[in-house]
Scaffold this active site. Sequence first.
Site, PDB file in Angstrom:
ATOM      1  N   TYR A 186      39.535 -48.569 -42.402  1.00 39.70           N
ATOM      2  CA  TYR A 186      40.744 -47.780 -42.666  1.00 39.70           C
ATOM      3  C   TYR A 186      41.978 -48.482 -42.067  1.00 39.70           C
ATOM      4  CZ  TYR A 186      44.057 -43.884 -42.611  1.00 39.70           C
ATOM      5  OH  TYR A 186      45.174 -43.100 -42.788  1.00 39.70           O
ATOM      6  N   GLY A 236      47.145 -31.693 -48.603  1.00 31.91           N
ATOM      7  CA  GLY A 236      47.827 -32.385 -47.506  1.00 31.91           C
ATOM      8  C   GLY A 236      49.263 -32.820 -47.784  1.00 31.91           C
ATOM      9  N   ILE A 237      49.541 -34.042 -47.377  1.00 25.88           N
ATOM     10  CA  ILE A 237      50.905 -34.578 -47.425  1.00 25.88           C
ATOM     11  C   ILE A 237      51.398 -34.707 -48.868  1.00 25.88           C
ATOM     12  CG2 ILE A 237      52.292 -36.621 -46.829  1.00 25.88           C
ATOM     13  CD1 ILE A 237      50.060 -36.996 -44.516  1.00 25.88           C
ATOM     14  N   GLY A 238      50.507 -35.146 -49.751  1.00 24.57           N
ATOM     15  CA  GLY A 238      50.891 -35.327 -51.162  1.00 24.57           C
ATOM     16  C   GLY A 238      51.289 -34.012 -51.805  1.00 24.57           C
ATOM     17  N   GLY A 272      47.557 -38.317 -55.399  1.00 24.40           N
ATOM     18  CA  GLY A 272      46.919 -37.460 -54.382  1.00 24.40           C
ATOM     19  C   GLY A 272      47.741 -36.243 -54.008  1.00 24.40           C
ATOM     20  N   SER A 316      49.823 -46.177 -41.982  1.00 27.27           N
ATOM     21  CA  SER A 316      49.433 -45.358 -40.834  1.00 27.27           C
ATOM     22  C   SER A 316      49.581 -46.167 -39.554  1.00 27.27           C
ATOM     23  CB  SER A 316      47.968 -44.940 -40.985  1.00 27.27           C
ATOM     24  OG  SER A 316      47.503 -44.385 -39.774  1.00 27.27           O
TER      25      SER A 316
HETATM   26  N1  LIG Z   1      46.657 -36.983 -42.043  1.00 25.48           N
HETATM   27  C1  LIG Z   1      47.093 -37.921 -41.209  1.00 25.48           C
HETATM   28  O1  LIG Z   1      47.148 -37.720 -39.980  1.00 25.48           O
HETATM   29  C2  LIG Z   1      47.536 -39.261 -41.732  1.00 25.48           C
HETATM   30  C3  LIG Z   1      48.028 -40.202 -40.810  1.00 25.48           C
HETATM   31  C4  LIG Z   1      48.468 -41.435 -41.291  1.00 25.48           C
HETATM   32  C5  LIG Z   1      48.408 -41.716 -42.630  1.00 25.48           C
HETATM   33  N2  LIG Z   1      47.907 -40.797 -43.507  1.00 25.48           N
HETATM   34  C6  LIG Z   1      47.866 -41.149 -44.944  1.00 25.48           C
HETATM   35  O2  LIG Z   1      48.492 -40.127 -45.688  1.00 25.48           O
HETATM   36  C7  LIG Z   1      47.981 -40.135 -47.031  1.00 25.48           C
HETATM   37  C8  LIG Z   1      47.675 -38.713 -47.461  1.00 25.48           C
HETATM   38  O3  LIG Z   1      46.586 -38.239 -46.695  1.00 25.48           O
HETATM   39  P1  LIG Z   1      46.419 -36.721 -46.223  1.00 25.48           P
HETATM   40  O4  LIG Z   1      46.410 -36.741 -44.757  1.00 25.48           O
HETATM   41  O5  LIG Z   1      47.359 -35.844 -46.934  1.00 25.48           O
HETATM   42  O6  LIG Z   1      44.897 -36.474 -46.675  1.00 25.48           O
HETATM   43  P2  LIG Z   1      44.202 -35.447 -47.684  1.00 25.48           P
HETATM   44  O7  LIG Z   1      44.669 -34.058 -47.432  1.00 25.48           O
HETATM   45  O8  LIG Z   1      42.753 -35.743 -47.543  1.00 25.48           O
HETATM   46  O9  LIG Z   1      44.725 -35.897 -49.114  1.00 25.48           O
HETATM   47  C9  LIG Z   1      44.266 -37.082 -49.712  1.00 25.48           C
HETATM   48  C10 LIG Z   1      44.614 -37.058 -51.180  1.00 25.48           C
HETATM   49  O10 LIG Z   1      44.117 -38.292 -51.747  1.00 25.48           O
HETATM   50  C11 LIG Z   1      43.308 -37.955 -52.858  1.00 25.48           C
HETATM   51  N3  LIG Z   1      42.246 -38.925 -53.115  1.00 25.48           N
HETATM   52  C12 LIG Z   1      41.247 -39.299 -52.290  1.00 25.48           C
HETATM   53  N4  LIG Z   1      40.432 -40.156 -52.914  1.00 25.48           N
HETATM   54  C13 LIG Z   1      40.924 -40.314 -54.170  1.00 25.48           C
HETATM   55  C14 LIG Z   1      40.518 -41.050 -55.297  1.00 25.48           C
HETATM   56  N5  LIG Z   1      39.408 -41.811 -55.288  1.00 25.48           N
HETATM   57  N6  LIG Z   1      41.247 -40.981 -56.433  1.00 25.48           N
HETATM   58  C15 LIG Z   1      42.365 -40.203 -56.478  1.00 25.48           C
HETATM   59  N7  LIG Z   1      42.798 -39.468 -55.441  1.00 25.48           N
HETATM   60  C16 LIG Z   1      42.078 -39.529 -54.298  1.00 25.48           C
HETATM   61  C17 LIG Z   1      42.716 -36.595 -52.532  1.00 25.48           C
HETATM   62  O11 LIG Z   1      42.225 -36.008 -53.730  1.00 25.48           O
HETATM   63  P3  LIG Z   1      40.906 -35.036 -53.764  1.00 25.48           P
HETATM   64  O12 LIG Z   1      41.425 -33.648 -53.505  1.00 25.48           O
HETATM   65  O13 LIG Z   1      40.385 -35.209 -55.142  1.00 25.48           O
HETATM   66  O14 LIG Z   1      39.976 -35.504 -52.693  1.00 25.48           O
HETATM   67  C18 LIG Z   1      43.939 -35.914 -51.940  1.00 25.48           C
HETATM   68  O15 LIG Z   1      44.784 -35.437 -52.968  1.00 25.48           O
HETATM   69  C19 LIG Z   1      46.778 -41.065 -47.017  1.00 25.48           C
HETATM   70  O16 LIG Z   1      47.148 -42.322 -47.559  1.00 25.48           O
HETATM   71  C20 LIG Z   1      46.465 -41.222 -45.528  1.00 25.48           C
HETATM   72  O17 LIG Z   1      45.837 -42.444 -45.251  1.00 25.48           O
HETATM   73  C21 LIG Z   1      47.473 -39.560 -43.085  1.00 25.48           C
END
Ligand SMILES: NC(=O)c1ccc[n+]([C@@H]2O[C@H](COP(=O)([O-])OP(=O)(O)OC[C@H]3O[C@@H](n4cnc5c(N)ncnc54)[C@H](OP(=O)(O)O)[C@@H]3O)[C@@H](O)[C@H]2O)c1
Length: 281
Positions: free
Chosen positions: A159, A12-14, A8, A134
Site C-alpha cells: 500500500y 468514505g471520502i469519494g 470510488g 497517503s
Molecule cells: N481512510 C484513510 O484514512 C485514508 C488515508 C490516506 C489515503 N486514503 C485514500 O483515500 C482513498 C479513498 O479511500 P477511503 O478511505 O474513502 O476508503 P473506502 O471507504 O474503502 O472507499 C474506497 C472506494 O474505492 C472503491 N474501490 C475499491 N476497490 C475498487 C475497485 N477494484 N474498482 C473500483 N472501485 C474500487 C470502493 O468501492 P466498493 O464499495 O465497491 O468497495 C470505494 O468506493 C483511497 O485511495 C485511500 O487509499 C485514505
Amino acid sequence: MKTVLITGTTSGIGFETAKALNKAGHTILMLNRNAEKSEKVMSQMPQPAHVDFYRCDLADLRSVKKATDEVLKKYESLDILLNNAGGIVPEKVMTKDGYELTFQMNQLSHFLLTYEMLPLLKKGKEPRIITLSSEAHRAAKPDFDDLECENGYASFTAYANAKLYNLYFAKQLSKELKSSGIAANALHPGVVNTGFGDKYKGIIGSLIKLLKPFLINAQKGAQTSIHLAATEAGYEKSGLYFKNKKPAKPHKLAFNEEFENRLKAACIERIEKTLGYNPVK
Ligand SMILES: NC(=O)c1ccc[n+]([C@@H]2O[C@H](COP(=O)([O-])OP(=O)(O)OC[C@H]3O[C@@H](n4cnc5c(N)ncnc54)[C@H](OP(=O)(O)O)[C@@H]3O)[C@@H](O)[C@H]2O)c1
C-alpha cells in the site's frame, strides 16, 4: 458549473467529495465497480439529475477501458478528474490481468483512466487531475523489479509503495501536461474513518475497529479533495502534495525523476500487454 469524474464514490471520502461537489452544482461522473451501491449513492445525491454512473472495476483494465470509452462517447469535455478509489489489500491477490491488486487498483488503472480522459481534460475549463495518495508513502520501499510482489507480500508495504507511486504519477503528469494547461496534484486526506482496512480480520481487524471512532469522519476527510477540485488552488498549483488543504513536503523518496519514468514505463508495459496498445499517445 464543472464536470467532475471521480472513482470510488460508494463510500468514505469519494462519497462525501461527490456529494459536496454535486451540492455545489457540479455534474458528477461516478466510476464504481458496484452498480447496486452506486444506485443507492445516486439517490442520496443532492442533485441526482446531474449524476452519471459508469461501471468500472479497477482490478480489470478492460473494465476501465470500457468505462472510459462510454464517457468519451457521451461527454465533450472534463474539468476535474479525481483518482480517489483505492485501499489496502490484507492478503496478496493477483487480478485477472495478472497484476498485484494493490498496485493495479491504486495506480495502474488510474494511469489508464487518466490517459484515456486526457482528450476531454484538454477541452476542460481550468482542468485538473487530483490523486489520493497517503502519508503511508513515507513507509514505502519502492521496487520496480518486483511490482507483482513475487519476492514476498506485506500488505502495508504494498500500500505504501502504491501511494508513493501516486506521488510519482502526479509529479510526472504535472510536468508532461504543463504545456496543455492541465494541473496535477496529489493529496493525503487525513486519517479517516471510512471503509479503509475493513477487509482485515483477526487482531489487525479488531485493532482497526477499535481505532476508528478516534479518526476524523469522511466529511472532514473529503475537505482537501473538495478544496483542490473547487478552488483556484487546485489549478494554480501543480506537481504538489497537499495535506489539510495546504502544500506539504512529501518524503524525500518522492523526489526521483528516474523512478517517475520507471513507473510510467511499467504502467505502459502492463497496459500494452493486456490491452494491446500504448495509452500514452
Ligand atoms: N481512510 C484513510 O484514512 C485514508 C488515508 C490516506 C489515503 N486514503 C485514500 O483515500 C482513498 C479513498 O479511500 P477511503 O478511505 O474513502 O476508503 P473506502 O471507504 O474503502 O472507499 C474506497 C472506494 O474505492 C472503491 N474501490 C475499491 N476497490 C475498487 C475497485 N477494484 N474498482 C473500483 N472501485 C474500487 C470502493 O468501492 P466498493 O464499495 O465497491 O468497495 C470505494 O468506493 C483511497 O485511495 C485511500 O487509499 C485514505
